[in-house]
Design an enzyme around this catalytic site. Structure first.
Site, mmCIF file in Angstrom:
data_model
loop_
_atom_site.group_PDB
_atom_site.id
_atom_site.type_symbol
_atom_site.label_atom_id
_atom_site.label_comp_id
_atom_site.label_asym_id
_atom_site.label_seq_id
_atom_site.Cartn_x
_atom_site.Cartn_y
_atom_site.Cartn_z
ATOM 1 N N CYS A 1 0.841 -1.200 0.000
ATOM 2 C CA CYS A 1 0.000 0.000 0.000
ATOM 3 C C CYS A 1 0.873 1.246 0.000
ATOM 4 C CB CYS A 1 -0.912 0.003 1.233
ATOM 5 S SG CYS A 1 -1.883 -1.514 1.427
ATOM 6 N N TRP B 1 -5.594 2.122 -4.888
ATOM 7 C CA TRP B 1 -5.004 1.274 -5.942
ATOM 8 C C TRP B 1 -4.188 0.129 -5.369
ATOM 9 C CZ3 TRP B 1 -8.085 3.003 -9.247
ATOM 10 C CH2 TRP B 1 -8.253 4.359 -9.525
ATOM 11 N N THR C 1 -3.409 -3.535 -4.790
ATOM 12 C CA THR C 1 -3.716 -4.909 -5.190
ATOM 13 C C THR C 1 -3.859 -5.760 -3.938
ATOM 14 O OG1 THR C 1 -2.489 -4.669 -7.268
ATOM 15 C CG2 THR C 1 -2.859 -6.911 -6.464
ATOM 16 N N ILE D 1 -6.054 -6.732 -36.685
ATOM 17 C CA ILE D 1 -5.870 -7.876 -37.583
ATOM 18 C C ILE D 1 -7.080 -8.795 -37.547
ATOM 19 C CG2 ILE D 1 -4.510 -9.989 -37.905
ATOM 20 C CD1 ILE D 1 -2.037 -8.334 -37.079
ATOM 21 N N GLU E 1 2.870 1.238 -11.119
ATOM 22 C CA GLU E 1 4.292 1.227 -10.739
ATOM 23 C C GLU E 1 5.107 2.227 -11.562
ATOM 24 O OE1 GLU E 1 6.264 -2.227 -9.378
ATOM 25 O OE2 GLU E 1 4.461 -3.438 -9.647
ATOM 26 N N ALA F 1 -1.649 11.214 -4.021
ATOM 27 C CA ALA F 1 -0.208 10.928 -4.100
ATOM 28 C C ALA F 1 -0.001 9.592 -4.793
ATOM 29 C CB ALA F 1 0.414 10.911 -2.706
ATOM 30 N N GLY G 1 -10.042 -7.770 -36.950
ATOM 31 C CA GLY G 1 -11.189 -7.019 -37.436
ATOM 32 C C GLY G 1 -12.341 -7.023 -36.452
ATOM 33 N N GLY G 2 -13.548 -7.229 -36.954
ATOM 34 C CA GLY G 2 -14.730 -7.232 -36.095
ATOM 35 C C GLY G 2 -14.665 -8.297 -35.028
ATOM 36 N N ARG H 1 10.270 -2.986 -11.349
ATOM 37 C CA ARG H 1 9.924 -2.489 -12.689
ATOM 38 C C ARG H 1 10.279 -3.453 -13.821
ATOM 39 N NH1 ARG H 1 10.987 3.845 -11.298
ATOM 40 N NH2 ARG H 1 8.815 4.334 -10.818
#
Length: 408
Positions: free
Chosen positions: A128, A162, A164, A362, A388, A134, A364-365, A267
């Protein structure tokens, strides 16, 4: 010191195949369901615990791999399966890294096992740091920790966001301000043990992506934790604060704070997560392009499609190389003189965002529907350029490192 290599050894190859099999056989079949439910996939985490993937031993083996490739290899395979479920499996690791980076040997041995539980009773942990006002600006953190010397306790008050596994975690690692006069240098990290009075879950967020991973606010109201829950111990904190105050008076060099130390260590791992998601979307798009026919031939026969796939694969491989380099440097103690950790996270996260978007194009629909996984992968990929450290923050870190100037 291990030499940098692009060739996995036999043990690493075996682990990679094992993880890939779990991702293909257990994670992928459950991905759509838990994305729709927007709940922590406890049965999948338990399966991971049963086979040894969700465990302290497994992550310790990968973390201490002398080549530095254990963690990025593992992250890529799990997130190839599904980002939301994989984050639920590995999310505890960020809290564990926070303890490893700042804690004593006794704290590491005491608290990290409690973060995982066991196969019959799995637990999760939460790191946390971010707050409503912030996020990237850690210097604006408002959560306070005040030492009660008479009881040898720290009293924590504030709201984190935020997080997790926030609120559902067995163990919370909380970054708080202990000396507001020296900005981000006055931060420290604390363990909040299970069932500590005053800690509660605030708002649970309904998210665009990684919906199988629980994200929520954590509210701290007069939360009292014993003195031994200060990571690193009070003597070490007092010495660090004294040095920071002296440097502040002299206008001297910057000092890393507890949150940033954790982020720097993680990272490249986030970059590996992004590589896994990008690779998954690329593979779906490649298979689709080979089998989908238009005007009497597979669409991959068209340069417009084939060239996109060539670019996608090139970017994925380049991102993996940056991640592996940063991971190897971190493990072998080579300093990030050009912000190589931030470079890897920046490039890999933007690669995942772009490659998943190209995969939808690629298909498409079909790519725009939930019948195909690239729609979910694209939603999931959006988080990599945000959490992060946003892409903007990564560029700032890189620019400051290269120039030596306080770029704002």
């Amino acid at each position: 010191m291990a030499e940098f290599t692009l060739e996995l050894n036999d043990d690493q190859k075996q682990v990679k195949e094992w993880l890939h099999g779990f991702a293909a056989d257990v994670i992928r079949p459950a991905a759509a369901e838990w994305d729709e439910r927007e709940e922590t996939p406890w049965p999948v985490i338990q399966e991971a615990a049963k086979v040894g993937i969700y465990s302290l031993d497994f992550y310790a083996q990968q973390f201490f791999d002398p080549t530095g490739l254990g963690i990025p290899m593992a992250m890529e395979e799990l997130f190839w399966g599904d980002a939301g479920i994989a984050l639920s499996i590995v999310g505890t690791g960020l809290a564990a890294v926070g303890v490893l980076a700042n804690g004593t040997e006794e704290q590491i041995g005491t608290w990290i096992p409690q973060m995982y539980g066991d196969a019959d009773d799995v637990k999760v942990a939460a790191f946390c740091s971010s707050e409503p006002d912030a996020g990237s600006d850690v210097a604006s953190m408002r959560t306070r920790a005040v030492y009660d010397e008479a009881k040898d306790e720290w009293v924590l008050n504030g709201t984190k966001t935020w997080a997790t596994n926030g609120g559902i975690a067995n163990v919370h690692v909380v970054v708080a301000v202990v000396d507001p006069d020296i900005g981000s240098k006055g931060h420290a990290s604390f363990i909040v043990p299970p069932d500590t009075p005053g800690l509660s879950q605030g708002q649970k967020f309904k998210k665009h992506g990684i919906r199988a991973s629980h994200t929520a606010e954590v509210v701290l109201e007069d939360v009292r934790v014993p003195g031994h829950c200060l990571l690193g111990g009070k003597k070490k904190l007092d010495e660090r604060l004294a040095r920071a105050r002296e440097r502040a008076k002299a206008g001297g060099e910057r000092v890393k704070n507890a949150a940033m130390a954790t982020f720097e260590a993680s990272r490249p791992a986030v970059g590996a997560m992004a590589v896994g998601t990008a690779r998954a979307a690329y593979e779906v798009a490649l298979d689709y392009a080979k089998t989908r026919s238009q005007f009497g031939r597979p669409i991959i026969d068209n340069q417009g499609i084939a060239f996109q796939l060539a670019d996608m694969r090139t970017r994925i491989d380049a991102a993996r190389l940056l991640v592996w380099r940063a991971s190897w440097m971190a493990t072998t103690g080579k300093p990030f003189t050009s912000a190589e950790g931030s470079m890897s996270k920046l490039y890999a996260s933007e690669t995942a965002r772009d490659v998943t978007a190209q995969a939808i194009q690629i298909l498409g629909g079909n790519g725009f529907t939930r019948e195909y996984p690239v729609e979910r992968m694209h939603r999931d990929a959006a988080i990599y350029t945000i959490f992060e450290g946003t892409s903007e923050i990564q560029r700032l870190v890189i620019a400051r490192t290269l120039s030596g100037m306080p770029i704002r």
